[in-house]
Design a protein around this motif. Structure first.
Motif, PDB file in Angstrom:
ATOM      1  N   HIS A  65      -3.494  -6.081  -6.488  1.00  0.00           N
ATOM      2  CA  HIS A  65      -2.314  -5.280  -6.200  1.00  0.00           C
ATOM      3  C   HIS A  65      -1.261  -5.467  -7.285  1.00  0.00           C
ATOM      4  O   HIS A  65      -1.019  -6.588  -7.765  1.00  0.00           O
ATOM      5  CB  HIS A  65      -1.732  -5.670  -4.846  1.00  0.00           C
ATOM      6  CG  HIS A  65      -2.487  -5.106  -3.681  1.00  0.00           C
ATOM      7  ND1 HIS A  65      -3.729  -5.560  -3.295  1.00  0.00           N
ATOM      8  CD2 HIS A  65      -2.164  -4.096  -2.809  1.00  0.00           C
ATOM      9  CE1 HIS A  65      -4.148  -4.883  -2.235  1.00  0.00           C
ATOM     10  NE2 HIS A  65      -3.230  -3.997  -1.915  1.00  0.00           N
ATOM     11  N   THR A  66      -0.653  -4.357  -7.641  1.00  0.00           N
ATOM     12  CA  THR A  66       0.426  -4.428  -8.624  1.00  0.00           C
ATOM     13  C   THR A  66       1.705  -4.930  -7.965  1.00  0.00           C
ATOM     14  O   THR A  66       1.798  -5.030  -6.731  1.00  0.00           O
ATOM     15  CB  THR A  66       0.663  -3.045  -9.247  1.00  0.00           C
ATOM     16  OG1 THR A  66       1.090  -2.135  -8.209  1.00  0.00           O
ATOM     17  CG2 THR A  66      -0.625  -2.511  -9.870  1.00  0.00           C
ATOM     18  N   GLU A  67       2.695  -5.239  -8.777  1.00  0.00           N
ATOM     19  CA  GLU A  67       3.972  -5.709  -8.231  1.00  0.00           C
ATOM     20  C   GLU A  67       4.642  -4.620  -7.398  1.00  0.00           C
ATOM     21  O   GLU A  67       5.288  -4.917  -6.391  1.00  0.00           O
ATOM     22  CB  GLU A  67       4.884  -6.139  -9.377  1.00  0.00           C
ATOM     23  CG  GLU A  67       4.387  -7.366 -10.140  1.00  0.00           C
ATOM     24  CD  GLU A  67       5.374  -7.796 -11.222  1.00  0.00           C
ATOM     25  OE1 GLU A  67       6.442  -7.127 -11.329  1.00  0.00           O
ATOM     26  OE2 GLU A  67       5.088  -8.768 -11.929  1.00  0.00           O
ATOM     27  N   GLU A  69       3.097  -2.252  -5.635  1.00  0.00           N
ATOM     28  CA  GLU A  69       2.400  -2.169  -4.359  1.00  0.00           C
ATOM     29  C   GLU A  69       2.738  -3.356  -3.466  1.00  0.00           C
ATOM     30  O   GLU A  69       2.949  -3.200  -2.259  1.00  0.00           O
ATOM     31  CB  GLU A  69       0.888  -2.116  -4.605  1.00  0.00           C
ATOM     32  CG  GLU A  69       0.419  -0.813  -5.228  1.00  0.00           C
ATOM     33  CD  GLU A  69      -1.052  -0.854  -5.602  1.00  0.00           C
ATOM     34  OE1 GLU A  69      -1.688   0.215  -5.591  1.00  0.00           O
ATOM     35  OE2 GLU A  69      -1.557  -1.962  -5.887  1.00  0.00           O
ATOM     36  N   ALA A  70       2.800  -4.544  -4.034  1.00  0.00           N
ATOM     37  CA  ALA A  70       3.147  -5.717  -3.237  1.00  0.00           C
ATOM     38  C   ALA A  70       4.560  -5.597  -2.688  1.00  0.00           C
ATOM     39  O   ALA A  70       4.830  -5.958  -1.536  1.00  0.00           O
ATOM     40  CB  ALA A  70       3.019  -6.974  -4.091  1.00  0.00           C
ATOM     41  N   SER A  71       5.471  -5.061  -3.486  1.00  0.00           N
ATOM     42  CA  SER A  71       6.850  -4.873  -3.019  1.00  0.00           C
ATOM     43  C   SER A  71       6.900  -3.853  -1.893  1.00  0.00           C
ATOM     44  O   SER A  71       7.626  -4.031  -0.909  1.00  0.00           O
ATOM     45  CB  SER A  71       7.727  -4.431  -4.190  1.00  0.00           C
ATOM     46  OG  SER A  71       9.041  -4.161  -3.751  1.00  0.00           O
ATOM     47  N   LEU A  72       6.101  -2.762  -2.013  1.00  0.00           N
ATOM     48  CA  LEU A  72       6.063  -1.749  -0.967  1.00  0.00           C
ATOM     49  C   LEU A  72       5.527  -2.336   0.337  1.00  0.00           C
ATOM     50  O   LEU A  72       6.085  -2.095   1.417  1.00  0.00           O
ATOM     51  CB  LEU A  72       5.196  -0.577  -1.415  1.00  0.00           C
ATOM     52  CG  LEU A  72       4.905   0.501  -0.354  1.00  0.00           C
ATOM     53  CD1 LEU A  72       6.196   1.205   0.055  1.00  0.00           C
ATOM     54  CD2 LEU A  72       3.881   1.502  -0.879  1.00  0.00           C
ATOM     55  N   ILE A  73       4.464  -3.119   0.246  1.00  0.00           N
ATOM     56  CA  ILE A  73       3.868  -3.707   1.450  1.00  0.00           C
ATOM     57  C   ILE A  73       4.852  -4.651   2.126  1.00  0.00           C
ATOM     58  O   ILE A  73       5.030  -4.615   3.357  1.00  0.00           O
ATOM     59  CB  ILE A  73       2.560  -4.428   1.086  1.00  0.00           C
ATOM     60  CG1 ILE A  73       1.509  -3.416   0.640  1.00  0.00           C
ATOM     61  CG2 ILE A  73       2.047  -5.239   2.261  1.00  0.00           C
ATOM     62  CD1 ILE A  73       0.240  -4.038   0.105  1.00  0.00           C
ATOM     63  N   LYS A  74       5.504  -5.508   1.367  1.00  0.00           N
ATOM     64  CA  LYS A  74       6.442  -6.464   1.952  1.00  0.00           C
ATOM     65  C   LYS A  74       7.638  -5.747   2.571  1.00  0.00           C
ATOM     66  O   LYS A  74       8.117  -6.126   3.650  1.00  0.00           O
ATOM     67  CB  LYS A  74       6.904  -7.448   0.893  1.00  0.00           C
ATOM     68  CG  LYS A  74       5.794  -8.362   0.385  1.00  0.00           C
ATOM     69  CD  LYS A  74       6.291  -9.277  -0.723  1.00  0.00           C
ATOM     70  CE  LYS A  74       5.150 -10.158  -1.254  1.00  0.00           C
ATOM     71  NZ  LYS A  74       5.601 -11.029  -2.375  1.00  0.00           N
ATOM     72  N   ARG A  75       8.106  -4.699   1.906  1.00  0.00           N
ATOM     73  CA  ARG A  75       9.252  -3.972   2.439  1.00  0.00           C
ATOM     74  C   ARG A  75       8.884  -3.235   3.725  1.00  0.00           C
ATOM     75  O   ARG A  75       9.648  -3.251   4.703  1.00  0.00           O
ATOM     76  CB  ARG A  75       9.753  -2.989   1.380  1.00  0.00           C
ATOM     77  CG  ARG A  75      11.029  -2.249   1.778  1.00  0.00           C
ATOM     78  CD  ARG A  75      11.595  -1.425   0.647  1.00  0.00           C
ATOM     79  NE  ARG A  75      10.711  -0.331   0.275  1.00  0.00           N
ATOM     80  CZ  ARG A  75       9.975  -0.303  -0.828  1.00  0.00           C
ATOM     81  NH1 ARG A  75      10.009  -1.325  -1.679  1.00  0.00           N
ATOM     82  NH2 ARG A  75       9.196   0.732  -1.091  1.00  0.00           N
TER      83      ARG A  75
END
Length: 311
Positions: A65-67, A69-75
């Protein structure tokens, strides 16, 4: 000994041999290269745990996962902390997420944000008010006679028979009646027979929400009473309807129907309506003379006799 302790024991013996006879002899004896022994000597601090095999998991992957995508998932997880995996994945896809659902699951597991199902609220039933005297509450229900019990000409003509059941909650005294149709007219006729059969006045009657009893879920239930409800008003009997789709609230009459299946319908056959009505009448007398554990192994008739002075 498990695999990890075996590896540790092997490496300890390797280092011990290398210390006594040199690295070259140890490499030839244990079939390893010299660099492996030097690495073990550099790692070894005197404890066997320092010789445990290190993780071979790669530090990165070209498809990870890109940064963004990871930011979207966490948000999105902060906004929807209790969504299940599939629902959460669909919401992510609407925001441009293109990974598979299995990849999302592995990523959520790695960052410790896997969906956790909330516990269902515990059902706490209300305390049931037991009947203290005969006639305080009578449960009524209808049982469809099993088709395998109808034989002969009645079976050829496609007849259907119905058993109307009333049971007093206090004494477990029952009244059974046979009918050829399940309707509000049959319910009214059964109520008239029941009032004359029970040797005590009836104060409250409880049924389910079937249309043979009530139009509770009809178009105009308040102004359009059934024949059964009108007859209850004539007799000045209170009427209580159980919660929809909750037959356990009518548990005593439902339990008696199970007893009917086991002791009556399992071994009786009916050739006509008159035959069914006669056999049901006999079974009603047998049931009311049957000892029951809730009545301290007295029959309903015997238990009713203890209230003879108060009726």
């Amino acid at each position: 000994m498990n695999s990890i302790s075996q590896d540790t024991h092997y490496r300890l013996s390797l280092l011990s041999y290398a210390k006594r006879f040199g690295v070259s002899k140890a490499a030839r004896k244990y079939h390893v290269n010299r660099q492996f022994i030097y690495r073990l000597r550099w790692r070894y601090d005197g404890s066997p745990e320092s010789l445990l095999p290190l993780s071979r998991r790669p530090h990165s992957h070209p498809n990870q996962h890109t940064e963004q995508e990871a930011s979207l998932i966490k948000r999105m997880r902060r906004r929807h902390p209790h969504d299940g995996l599939v629902v959460f994945w669909i919401k992510l896809c609407k925001h441009g997420y293109t990974r598979s659902i299995s990849g999302l699951y592995r990523f959520l597991q790695r960052i410790h944000l896997a969906p956790a199902k909330l516990p269902n609220p515990k059902y706490v039933p209300k305390p049931y008010e037991e009947a203290l005297y005969p006639g305080q509450k009578v449960q009524i229900d209808v049982k469809v006679v099993p088709s395998v019990c109808i034989v002969g000409q009645a079976h050829e003509e496609g007849k259907k028979f119905y058993q109307y059941t009333a049971i007093d909650e206090c004494t477990r005294l029952r009244y059974l009646a046979a009918f050829e149709e399940q309707s509000t007219f049959s319910s009214m006729r059964f109520l008239q027979q029941l009032v004359h059969y029970f040797p005590f006045p009836i104060h409250k009657i409880q049924t389910d929400n079937g249309f043979e009893f009530t139009k509770r879920f009809g178009k105009d239930p308040e102004n359009d009473l059934t024949l059964f409800e009108k007859q209850l008003q004539i007799y000045h009997i209170q009427y209580q309807k159980i919660r929809p789709y909750t037959p356990r609230h009518n548990g005593k009459v439902e339990r008696s129907h199970r007893k009917d299946n086991e002791y009556f319908y399992a071994k009786h056959r009916f050739y006509s309506y008159q035959d069914f009505a006669h056999q049901l009448k006999v079974w009603n007398r047998v049931y009311n003379a049957f000892p029951m554990r809730p009545l301290h192994w007295k029959s309903p008739k015997e238990f009713l006799s203890s209230f003879s002075n108060t009726l």
